[in-house]
Design an enzyme around this catalytic site. Structure first.
Site, PDB file in Angstrom:
ATOM      1  CE  LYS A  63     -20.231  22.785  27.101  1.00  0.00           C
ATOM      2  NZ  LYS A  63     -18.968  23.017  26.365  1.00  0.00           N
ATOM      3  N   GLY A  74     -24.762  23.102  17.322  1.00  0.00           N
ATOM      4  CA  GLY A  74     -23.453  22.481  17.110  1.00  0.00           C
ATOM      5  C   GLY A  74     -23.525  21.450  16.012  1.00  0.00           C
ATOM      6  CB  SER A  75     -21.305  18.623  15.244  1.00  0.00           C
ATOM      7  OG  SER A  75     -21.370  17.932  16.466  1.00  0.00           O
ATOM      8  CB  THR A  76     -25.420  16.789  12.194  1.00  0.00           C
ATOM      9  OG1 THR A  76     -25.875  18.019  11.615  1.00  0.00           O
ATOM     10  CG2 THR A  76     -26.473  15.731  11.957  1.00  0.00           C
ATOM     11  N   GLY A  90     -25.710  16.580  17.998  1.00  0.00           N
ATOM     12  CA  GLY A  90     -27.142  16.883  18.033  1.00  0.00           C
ATOM     13  C   GLY A  90     -28.001  15.625  18.031  1.00  0.00           C
ATOM     14  CD  GLU A  95     -28.484  26.635  14.087  1.00  0.00           C
ATOM     15  OE1 GLU A  95     -28.010  25.940  13.140  1.00  0.00           O
ATOM     16  OE2 GLU A  95     -27.922  27.629  14.571  1.00  0.00           O
ATOM     17  CB  CYS A 118     -24.800  26.415  11.101  1.00  0.00           C
ATOM     18  SG  CYS A 118     -25.659  27.888  11.646  1.00  0.00           S
ATOM     19  CD  GLU A 139     -21.537  21.754   9.044  1.00  0.00           C
ATOM     20  OE1 GLU A 139     -21.526  20.937   9.973  1.00  0.00           O
ATOM     21  OE2 GLU A 139     -22.181  22.813   9.060  1.00  0.00           O
TER      22      GLU A 139
END
Ligand code: NDP
Length: 496
Positions: free
Chosen positions: A192, A244-246, A249, A266, A300, A400
């Site tokens: 995706k 992707g983003s925390t 995630g 990640e 990242c 971030e």
């Protein structure tokens, strides 16, 4: 009709690809979404649409997962390890043969300079070639057990159907990072891509078919976050891999915890980059500049917090500001551009919001700002921005930003800087610049990060693990570490 944006492409093949219709790749065929929905992918250098792409929904997720399951239980299982190795290698060769097309598509869709997109293509080829070496080396063990007359061995088997969700900052490369170990392990997958950058993933899926993988081995579902969420929720998925983003995630990790799907994550970073007083100043400044502003800060592992030993601070800041003032920011397809636009209007608003917050909190911007016309129909451009006069508590120091924004702070001692560098929820990368080998390794041991760069930034290799401590993720990509994430171990006991 070619759109204005597609007309910028010099590769005939890239133009032809853009002008085609873009269905979902399910079971080896390009198909429309079950409900017929599409969305437009946008050129971030102009804000104009490039082309329409199918928008996969929950019904399409089940179709794709079903196709992957059918491949796993059918033709893919019958492919020998050496044939699988050959297919992965062929995919690398096909990427090479179609490299100009892929690089132009990436530059158009993501906005990154064409030279960087070519670098991503080269890194993708290297990655696949590395993993092409693995299928023939996946071995079990014989185990000497204490029980009498038992013969015990292990088998290493593909973990099953994989959902692989990737972001927009390195669309092709992140897709290749995900699919290579899965294919090496013999797993089918549903990829995706991010809604901002669907094009190279679709082309990658076509090339995987051309490389000989059975239909249903590589499925590509374009869509949005809901498509990704439906994929994670699908009961037919055995393993989820996400970059992707925390925030997302954490949600995916929690869902996988509940359903006990295997998961690797990640995620984000706020990586410290430390220049000691004895560093090679020229190398340190050049490396630190690229370390944050490469890919317009949308990496990242960007080195977004710079710590400089006090006696060098003013000199380093002045050199960085000089580089920033000369940086060429522009469309990726313009050969003059060193740095492209940010990916989207949303990301532009987010990054400029952080810049405003830095100024409001009293930080001093010694470089940066917006090029003329940026953001108002003139593309999502932000100049390399450098803040000094910051404190450890400011939002721009803690969060971030994922844009070309660096915060620089002085420090006095090694222990002090190690503690401040580690004072973050993240732990993806860290770097240091010094000529003192003892201090280098002392600091490398103290820094809580999955990658530590000494006298360089962002170095990597398909064979070397990459991933995060703390909120930067779970598991490692690359190398045999990532292969393990796509394998189950079965112990077989035989009574003799
Ligand atoms: P997201 O984490 O939202 O997106 C990453 C991928 O996950 C995309 O394919 C996205 O699809 C998909 N996704 C989104 N929501 C879900 C969900 N609930 N379940 C499953 N999949 C989902 O990142 P954004 O694009 O929103 O970027 C926001 C911030 O995230 C950035 O500013 C940056 O800080 C960070 N980020 C970090 C990256 C990294 O490499 N670590 C990469 C990208 C972003 P879609 O895009 O189609 O919605």
């Amino acid at each position: 009709m070619p759109t204005a944006t597609a007309a910028q492409l010099s590769s005939e093949a890239a133009r032809a690809f853009v002008e085609r219709s873009h269905g979902l790749l399910i079971g080896g065929e390009s198909v429309a979404a079950a409900d017929g929905r599409t969305f437009e992918t946008i050129d971030p250098a102009t804000g104009e649409p490039i082309c329409a792409v199918a928008h996969g929904g929950a019904a399409d997720v089940e179709r794709a997962v079903g196709a992957a399951r059918a491949a796993l239980e059918g033709p893919l299982r019958k492919v020998s390890a050496s044939k699988r190795a050959g297919m992965i290698y062929k995919l690398a060769e096909l990427i090479k043969a179609n490299g100009d097309e892929l690089a132009e598509l990436e530059s158009l869709d993501n906005g990154k300079p064409l030279a960087s997109a070519k670098g991503d293509v080269a890194a993708s080829i290297a990655h696949l070639r590395y993993y092409a070496g693995w299928p023939t080396k996946i071995e079990g063990e014989t185990i000497p057990v204490s029980g009498r007359d038992l013969f015990v061995y292990t088998l290493r088997e593909p973990v099953g159907v994989c959902a692989q969700i990737v972001p927009w900052n390195f669309p092709l490369l992140m897709a290749v990072w995900k699919i290579s170990p899965a294919l090496a392990a013999g797993c089918p997958l549903v990829l995706k891509p991010a809604e901002q950058t669907p094009l190279t993933a679709l082309r990658l899926g076509e090339l995987a078919l051309e490389a000989g993988f059975p239909e249903g081995t590589v499925n590509v579902l374009t869509g949005d976050g809901e498509t990704g969420a439906a994929l994670v929720d699908s009961p037919g998925v055995d393993k989820v891999a996400f970059t992707g983003s925390t925030v997302v995630g954490r949600e995916i990790g929690a869902k996988c915890g509940r359903s006990l799907k295997r998961v690797t994550l990640e995620l984000g970073g706020k990586s410290p980059n430390i220049i000691l007083a004895d560093a090679d100043l020229e190398a340190a400044v050049k490396g630190s500049f690229q370390g944050i502003y490469f890919n317009s800060g949308q990496a990242c592992n960007a080195g977004s917090r710079l710590f400089v030993q006090a006696e060098l601070f003013d000199e380093v800041v002045s050199r960085l500001a000089g580089f920033a003032a000369e940086a060429k920011v522009g469309p990726g397809l313009d050969p003059e551009s060193q740095f492209g636009p940010l990916i989207s209007e949303e990301q532009f608003a987010r990054v400029t919001g952080y810049i405003d917050s830095g100024l409001a909190e009293g930080a001093e911007a010694v470089a940066g700002g917006l090029p003329e016309g940026a953001g108002n129909g003139g593309g999502y451009f932000v100049n390399p921005t450098l803040f000094t006069g910051v404190s450890d508590e400011m939002k721009i120091v803690r969060e971030e930003i994922f844009g070309p924004v660096l915060v620089a702070q002085p420090f006095e001692s090694l222990d002090e800087v190690a503690a401040r560098a580690n004072d973050t929820e993240y732990g993806l990368a860290a770097g240091l610049w010094t000529r003192d080998i003892s201090n280098a390794h002392k600091l490398a041991a103290l820094l809580k990060a999955g990658s530590v760069y000494i006298n360089t930034w962002g170095a990597g290799d398909p064979a070397a693990p990459f991933g995060g401590y703390k909120s930067s993720g779970i598991g490692r990509e690359k190398g045999h570490h990532n292969l393990d994430a796509y394998l189950e171990t079965k112990a077989v006991f035989t009574q003799l």
